[in-house]
Every structure is written in C-alpha cells, then in structure tokens.
Design a protein around this motif. Structure first.
Motif, PDB file in Angstrom:
ATOM      1  N   GLU A  56       0.827  -1.202   0.000  1.00 36.25           N
ATOM      2  CA  GLU A  56       0.000   0.000   0.000  1.00 36.25           C
ATOM      3  C   GLU A  56       0.865   1.257   0.000  1.00 36.25           C
ATOM      4  O   GLU A  56       0.551   2.244  -0.690  1.00 36.25           O
ATOM      5  N   ALA A  59       2.299   1.573  -3.522  1.00 40.67           N
ATOM      6  CA  ALA A  59       1.269   2.012  -4.455  1.00 40.67           C
ATOM      7  C   ALA A  59       1.011   3.507  -4.314  1.00 40.67           C
ATOM      8  O   ALA A  59       0.873   4.231  -5.310  1.00 40.67           O
ATOM      9  N   THR A  63       1.883   6.198  -7.529  1.00 40.00           N
ATOM     10  CA  THR A  63       0.762   6.852  -8.217  1.00 40.00           C
ATOM     11  C   THR A  63       0.950   8.360  -8.284  1.00 40.00           C
ATOM     12  O   THR A  63       0.195   9.039  -8.990  1.00 40.00           O
ATOM     13  N   ALA A  71      -2.938   2.274  -9.241  1.00 37.66           N
ATOM     14  CA  ALA A  71      -2.243   1.090  -8.730  1.00 37.66           C
ATOM     15  C   ALA A  71      -3.185   0.346  -7.792  1.00 37.66           C
ATOM     16  O   ALA A  71      -3.959   0.967  -7.055  1.00 37.66           O
ATOM     17  N   GLU A  72      -3.129  -0.959  -7.844  1.00 37.49           N
ATOM     18  CA  GLU A  72      -3.968  -1.795  -6.986  1.00 37.49           C
ATOM     19  C   GLU A  72      -3.124  -2.874  -6.326  1.00 37.49           C
ATOM     20  O   GLU A  72      -2.127  -3.340  -6.900  1.00 37.49           O
ATOM     21  N   ILE A  73      -3.538  -3.255  -5.122  1.00 38.34           N
ATOM     22  CA  ILE A  73      -2.861  -4.333  -4.395  1.00 38.34           C
ATOM     23  C   ILE A  73      -3.556  -5.637  -4.735  1.00 38.34           C
ATOM     24  O   ILE A  73      -4.792  -5.712  -4.754  1.00 38.34           O
ATOM     25  N   VAL A  79       1.773  -5.405  -6.453  1.00 36.30           N
ATOM     26  CA  VAL A  79       1.259  -4.095  -6.836  1.00 36.30           C
ATOM     27  C   VAL A  79       1.076  -4.092  -8.344  1.00 36.30           C
ATOM     28  O   VAL A  79       2.051  -4.240  -9.103  1.00 36.30           O
ATOM     29  N   LEU A  81      -0.028  -2.130 -11.778  1.00 41.28           N
ATOM     30  CA  LEU A  81       0.009  -0.749 -12.247  1.00 41.28           C
ATOM     31  C   LEU A  81      -0.672  -0.608 -13.604  1.00 41.28           C
ATOM     32  O   LEU A  81      -0.458  -1.437 -14.497  1.00 41.28           O
TER      33      LEU A  81
END
Length: 509
Positions: A56, A59, A63, A71-73, A79, A81
């Motif tokens: 987190e 990310a 960003t 970006a997402e976990i 991560v 992108l």
C-alpha cells in the motif's frame, strides 16, 4: 545496456519514487494491469512490515508519477500498475524514432569478440548438421553486434591429417575407377571431384564458402590448421608437458581439464602433432590478436573437451574467462513422417544446399535457431517448405509484408504527432507493450547466447499485430496517424528480429 528502454527507465523512476528497487513484469492477464511488481514481498522481511502494508505504501508512492494512472494491491502483496495513454504514446514515439536500431545497445565498454564457427573439415559439402553451427554462431554474432560490440567471424579448417588423407584417397580411388577405401568417403560429390585432376580440397573449400554465403553466413577470416601447426615449437615450452609411451602429453588435468591430452604422437604413431596441438597455437593466436573474448561454436560431441580450451589458456598464462565454448545438439530432418539418415562417409547425407533448395534460406535459418542449442532439433521439411501461416517463419514475414502494404497505401511520411486522438484500444496497448519488451529480449538473448528467444518473441509480436489489425482499421480511421506510427514501429521491430536470426523481411508476399 540498451540505448532506449522506456520500461527500464520507468522502473528506475518508480524505484526512486518508492525509495526501493522495483522490477516490472507484464501480467499474463491485462485485467491485472499493464505492469506489476513483487517489490513489497521481497522487501517485507527486510523492512519488518507486512507485505500488503508495504504494498500500500509503494502504491501510494508510485501513483504520484504522471506515468501511473492507478495502482492496486493484489494477493499477498503484489502491486499492479495501469499506465496512462500519454506514457504509452511517448514510449511508442521512442520506438518510432529509433527505427530498426530500437533495442540495440551502447555498452559502457565495447568488446572485441571473435566467433569461430562451422569449421567443418573440407571432406564434403556442408551438411545440415554443420549448418546449425553456422546459423547458431552467426546469430550470436549478430546479437553481439546489435549490442554494440565489434565482432569477427572466423572459419578454421583442417587441411592436413588423417581425415584429409582419407578424403583425397577416396577421390583418387574413383579416378582409377575403384571403390573408395572402406573407411573413406562415398557419394556423388566424390565422383564429381574425381572428374578433375586437381587437388579436391581447394575446390571443396570454394564450394563450402559459396554455400555459406548463400546461407547468409559470411566470414571475415579463414585459418588453416597446417599453418598453425608450423608454430607449435613457439608454444610447447610454455606448456606443462611430460613424455609417456613415446608421446608428448599436456598435463591439462592439473588445469581443470578432464584428462591429459596428447600433443605429439609417439614415433610408432607417426610422431606428428595432434589436433589438440593445433588447438594450443590457435587459442594463443586468437588472444594475441587482441580479442577480449574468443567464442568457439562446437557440436555436442566436443562436450568432453570443452574444458581443454580453458586449461590451455591457464597453462599459457591467459585469463580463461576470455574463452567461451558454445555447444549445440544434433539436427534430425523428417519428411512424410520418416526421418532422413545422415552420414557424410556413406553418401546418404543431407547437404545444406539440398535443404535450402527444398525450404529456402529463410526457413532454413529460422528452423536451425528456433530451439535452444542444448536441444536436439527435429525439422519437418514439409512444414518448413510450406508457404502458409502454419509455417511460423512465413507467419512472421507475412505480418511484416502486410504492414509494408498498409504503409504503401498510406503514401507519404507518417505524422510526427503521436498523440492518440481517442483513448487507446486494448489491442493497441498490448501491441505497444509487446514492442517495449524488445530491448530486454535482445539483451537476454545476447547475454545467454540464446538466439532462440528472438523467433519466439517475433511470433508474439506477429500475434499481437494480427489481433490488432483484425479488430481495428488503420487507414481512414479517426486514429490513422497514431496507428500508422504503431504499425511502422511494429514493422521495424519485426524486421530487426528477423535480421538477428538471418531471415529476410519481405515487403511483399
């Protein structure tokens, strides 16, 4: 290092923003992002943080960059992108600007490499088995040149010794109207050589050179074993040797070789120098010419002596790291489901000229490098000769020719503006990202001496292009200028990929 590698540069920017080294890779499913990193998983033990917590933080850091849309976990701490259309368009502009040089290198220190390859005894025309040596070695040389190094290609041939005596004796026997010796050479080419009274060796060498030229393997220099043997006395005192059973041996096992090697035969064996003695002079000759690395391309039957060259280097006081031995496995040809037998002495061998006549130079080059050198190649001659998209080399060439047709119909030079007029389609994004893989694909193929990675990559580029072209019109579309730039970049990457394995990129098919 590659001159232009937008993905590597992006990874460096992400690393700086995150305060930690980040490596990027493409997820197999585009739904998981354009690129992903496992940096949080790698760094969590060192940072004493939970991987997802660290993910987190990463990310949030990345960003902030203009290139990253979101970006997402995922999972335990990956991560994922998603990049902006603007970043992809800028990256594509670099590919277009570099043209066919995209992915090439500019090393910090330009090396001088010698690639010695083929080196088949001139006892007959070049066979398909020896052609694999040439295709592999020449592709390695092309990769090294593309990486920015200076490369010399050399052919070393044995013009003396037992095999040459048997070859000449076979020709002489046919001139007398007799059968060649039992351990001699057979075949129509022996009869053809016997029709003339001159020494068959120079004529055979001329034929070999013509065939290899046709095969797009061109040599800068040729070296004779007989000339090297004449310099043996210069080097014998520098070697660790001993006498045994009347022969002179190199104590090579003391220098990491598997066995000691005979250099000078005993009087009852003729008393002459062995092939290994010529190896000593040849190795010193290579390194004294100033090459940083001497690369030997040898068949798998030389596996037992691959350490010999490094042992000679140590005995002569050279750095053994300057010696590199590349080994390749056998080639089997099948036609109609049946395997063809190959033996130069029996006369039922498949010569390279015949193979090229059947399948063409492009297919011959492609099929002889599209597997790793440590794998035996089995070539279906019927498929290799087929001019359809079932044949991978034709499939890739067709993509290049189709793009050439698009560009011809477009006329004029493409617009210099690469700003997309509308959001990028999924197929456009995937094709751009595939093109951006080329610098690392070429660099890894060079470092690993594995040109087989290039045909695999070229097929993937062709796949992505055909998928894009099937879904989207180029000429007359609202995104015509952008798409013309995209297909031109694709054409350049395909052309360079084909060139690295000695295959032509046709404009029409």
């Amino acid at each position: 290092m590659p001159v232009a590698d937008p993905v590597a540069r992006l990874a460096a920017e992400l690393s700086e923003a995150a305060g930690a080294p980040i490596e990027l890779e493409r997820p197999s499913d585009p739904a998981h992002g354009d690129y992903a990193t496992n940096a949080a998983l790698r760094l969590a033990p060192e940072r004493r943080q939970a991987p997802r917590e660290l993910a987190e933080e990463l990310a949030a850091s990345v960003t902030r960059l203009a290139a990253v849309e979101r970006a997402e976990i995922a999972g335990p701490g990956f991560v994922n992108l998603w990049l902006t259309d603007a970043w992809l368009a800028d990256a594509l502009a670099e590919v277009v600007e570099r043209g066919r040089d995209f992915g090439g290198g500019e090393p910090e220190q330009r090396g001088r490499f010698q690639v010695e390859m083929v080196s088949a005894n001139p006892t007959g025309p070049i066979t398909v088995a020896s052609a694999r040596n040439g295709a592999y070695g020449d592709s390695v040389a092309r990769l090294l040149e593309f990486a920015g190094h200076e490369v010399e290609r050399e052919y070393y041939y044995n013009d003396s010794g037992a095999q040459m005596e048997k070859f000449r004796a076979s020709v002489e026997a046919r001139r007398r109207g007799e059968e060649p010796p039992e351990d001699g050479y057979q075949g129509a080419y022996i009869d053809e050589l016997a029709a003339s009274d001159d020494d068959p060796v120079p004529r055979m060498l001329e034929q070999i050179e013509r065939t290899l030229d046709r095969f797009r393997v061109h040599f800068d220099s040729w070296v004779l074993q007989s000339q090297l043997e004449g310099r043996l006395d210069e080097f014998l005192p520098r070697l660790d040797t001993y006498e045994k059973d009347g022969a002179v041996w190199a104590r090579s096992s003391k220098y990491s070789d598997e066995d000691d090697r005979v250099l000078i035969r005993s009087p009852d064996q003729g008393g002459g120098p062995t092939y290994r003695a010529a190896d000593v002079v040849y190795l010193a000759d290579k390194l004294e010419r100033g090459f940083d690395r001497a690369i030997y391309v040898l068949g798998a039957d030389h596996h037992g002596t691959r350490n010999w060259y490094a042992a000679v280097a140590r005995m002569l006081g050279y750095d053994p790291e300057r010696i590199e031995v590349l080994l390749y496995q056998l080639v089997h040809l099948t036609s109609g489901g049946q395997q063809r037998k190959m033996s130069k002495r029996r006369g039922d061998v498949v010569f390279l000229e015949e193979f090229i006549d059947e399948v063409g130079v492009d297919a011959a080059r492609w099929y002889l490098v599209n597997r790793g050198p440590d794998q035996t190649i089995e070539i279906d001659v019927d498929l290799a000769a087929e001019r359809s998209q079932k044949n991978p080399v034709y499939y890739v060439q067709y993509a290049h020719a189709r793009i050439a047709g698009i560009l011809r119909n477009a006329g004029g030079e493409p617009s210099s503006s690469l700003l997309p007029s509308q959001p990028l389609e999924a197929e456009e994004r995937e094709l751009i990202k595939r093109l951006l893989e080329f610098p690392i694909v070429a660099a890894e193929a060079t470092e690993r001496r594995g040109p087989q990675g290039i045909p695999v990559y070229a097929i993937r580029v062709a796949d992505d292009f055909h998928r894009f072209y099937h879904e989207h019109r180029v000429l007359g579309s609202e995104s015509e200028a952008f798409r013309l730039a995209l297909v031109r970049a694709t054409q350049n990457v395909i052309a360079r990929s084909l060139d690295l394995v000695g295959v032509e990129a046709p404009e029409r098919m």
